[in-house]
Design a protein around this motif. Structure first.
Motif, short mmCIF file in Angstrom:
data_model
loop_
_atom_site.label_atom_id
_atom_site.label_comp_id
_atom_site.label_asym_id
_atom_site.label_seq_id
_atom_site.Cartn_x
_atom_site.Cartn_y
_atom_site.Cartn_z
N ARG A 20 -2.14 -2.21 -3.70
CA ARG A 20 -2.86 -2.29 -2.42
C ARG A 20 -4.32 -1.93 -2.68
O ARG A 20 -4.85 -0.93 -2.19
N PRO A 21 -5.00 -2.73 -3.49
CA PRO A 21 -6.33 -2.32 -3.97
C PRO A 21 -7.35 -2.10 -2.87
O PRO A 21 -8.20 -1.20 -2.98
N THR A 22 -7.30 -2.90 -1.79
CA THR A 22 -8.29 -2.74 -0.73
C THR A 22 -8.08 -1.46 0.07
O THR A 22 -8.97 -1.03 0.81
N HIS A 23 -6.92 -0.85 -0.07
CA HIS A 23 -6.62 0.43 0.59
C HIS A 23 -6.54 1.58 -0.42
O HIS A 23 -6.04 2.65 -0.09
N ARG A 24 -7.05 1.34 -1.61
CA ARG A 24 -7.02 2.32 -2.70
C ARG A 24 -5.59 2.83 -2.94
O ARG A 24 -5.36 3.99 -3.25
N ASN A 25 -4.65 1.91 -2.79
CA ASN A 25 -3.23 2.19 -3.02
C ASN A 25 -2.71 3.34 -2.16
O ASN A 25 -1.84 4.11 -2.60
N VAL A 62 -4.48 7.21 -3.38
CA VAL A 62 -5.11 8.24 -2.54
C VAL A 62 -4.10 8.96 -1.66
O VAL A 62 -4.48 9.69 -0.74
N GLY A 63 -2.80 8.78 -1.94
CA GLY A 63 -1.79 9.49 -1.18
C GLY A 63 -1.38 8.74 0.08
O GLY A 63 -1.52 7.52 0.18
N GLN A 64 -0.84 9.46 1.03
CA GLN A 64 -0.33 8.88 2.26
C GLN A 64 -1.39 8.05 2.99
O GLN A 64 -2.55 8.46 3.10
N ASP A 65 -0.98 6.89 3.48
CA ASP A 65 -1.85 6.07 4.32
C ASP A 65 -2.00 6.78 5.67
O ASP A 65 -1.08 6.78 6.49
N LEU A 66 -3.15 7.38 5.91
CA LEU A 66 -3.34 8.19 7.11
C LEU A 66 -3.48 7.36 8.38
O LEU A 66 -3.19 7.84 9.48
N GLY A 108 -9.97 6.59 -11.09
CA GLY A 108 -10.45 6.76 -9.73
C GLY A 108 -9.77 7.90 -9.01
O GLY A 108 -9.41 8.91 -9.61
N ALA A 109 -9.58 7.75 -7.71
CA ALA A 109 -8.99 8.81 -6.90
C ALA A 109 -7.49 8.93 -7.16
O ALA A 109 -6.77 7.94 -7.21
N CYS A 110 -7.04 10.16 -7.31
CA CYS A 110 -5.62 10.47 -7.50
C CYS A 110 -5.37 11.79 -6.76
O CYS A 110 -5.53 12.87 -7.32
N VAL A 111 -5.02 11.66 -5.48
CA VAL A 111 -4.95 12.85 -4.64
C VAL A 111 -3.68 12.86 -3.80
O VAL A 111 -3.02 11.83 -3.62
N GLY A 112 -3.34 14.03 -3.28
CA GLY A 112 -2.18 14.18 -2.42
C GLY A 112 -0.91 13.73 -3.12
O GLY A 112 -0.63 14.11 -4.26
N ALA A 113 -0.14 12.88 -2.45
CA ALA A 113 1.08 12.36 -3.05
C ALA A 113 0.80 11.55 -4.31
O ALA A 113 1.65 11.45 -5.19
#
Length: 262
Positions: A20-25, A62-66, A108-113
């Motif tokens: 889901r690249p446009t949502h930073r996975n 980036v973890g959960q889709d908020l 890149g970003a690797c956060v939360g879940a």
């Protein structure tokens, strides 16, 4: 529309790609279910000897889709879905217990879940642009995806408390210094290096790799004597395998062993 998680096979190595690249996975319901299904598939495939977990686009995860989470809070879907129990726990449990070694290629970003998923893998290769963090306190939550255990095991209780309570981020060099990862590579090379590492693992003894994963996973909950007994049982079983006999013969004959998983 393509699936939000892809499996790419290259010989005995399977790459599971968050896509889901446009949502930073960010982990929406579709991606969580697709990831769990992909991991289940490769874990059951006897032809897969090692796995790479990577993310397409500018971020690992980036973890959960908020955005989806906010909608679920409004409709009550979040409470009904129980996503930690139904998705995050099975995802990290599968990563930790599948017989194949898993290498996370983190950029890149690797956060939360996303961080929890990376720490559930056996090895991590970090890009020099990786930014890691817990991120939970910022949204009024606490650990999920096994991080209360895996982060504490990796960095110690004092630093784990600091990382979750203050919610700051840290870079790849800090992650290596703290024991979270073994190496940092240029961002453009992270998936290549992770795949090369997985290819090396795929040539190794699959039964021994699976046994080693089981022993490490259980070590923190066993007494010293229980660990000794578990090691003895695993060694006894492995000592009766064709792979062990082949490896000993190869050593004596000054050649590389050919492991078959039997």
């Amino acid at each position: 529309m393509s699936a939000p998680c892809q499996i790419v096979r290259d010989g005995a190595v399977a790459t599971v790609l968050l896509d889901r690249p446009t949502h930073r996975n960010a982990l929406d319901l579709a991606l969580k279910e697709a990831l769990l299904d992909a991991l289940d598939q490769v874990s059951r495939d006897p032809d897969v000897r090692a796995v790479v977990l990577a993310g397409n686009g500018p971020a690992f995860c980036v973890g959960q889709d908020l955005r989806e989470h906010a909608e679920g809070l409004g409709t009550g879907a979040w409470a009904r879905e129980r996503t930690v129990e139904r998705h995050y726990n099975p995802i990290v449990r599968t990563l930790a217990t599948m017989p194949q070694p898993v290498v996370a290629a983190v950029h890149g970003a690797c956060v939360g879940a996303g961080l929890g998923i990376a720490l559930a893998c056996d090895l991590r290769v970090l890009a020099d642009d990786a930014v890691l963090g817990t991120a939970f306190a910022g949204v009024g939550l606490t650990f999920d995806s096994g991080l209360s255990a895996t982060l504490t095991w990796a960095v110690g209780a004092a630093r784990a408390r600091e990382l979750v309570l203050l919610g700051g981020t840290f870079d790849a060099a800090s992650a290596v210094a703290w024991g979270i990862a073994g190496r940092v590579v240029p961002a453009g090379e992270v998936r290549v290096v992770a795949h090369d590492l997985a290819s090396r693992l795929a040539q190794g003894p699959p039964l021994a790799h699976a046994a080693s994963k089981r022993l490490v996973a259980a070590a923190s909950t066993r007494s010293w004597e229980e660990s000794l007994a578990a090691e003895a049982a695993e060694q006894d079983a492995l000592g009766r395998t064709d792979d062990h006999r082949e490896a000993v013969a190869a050593f004596l004959e000054h050649r590389s062993p050919r492991f078959t998983g039997r």
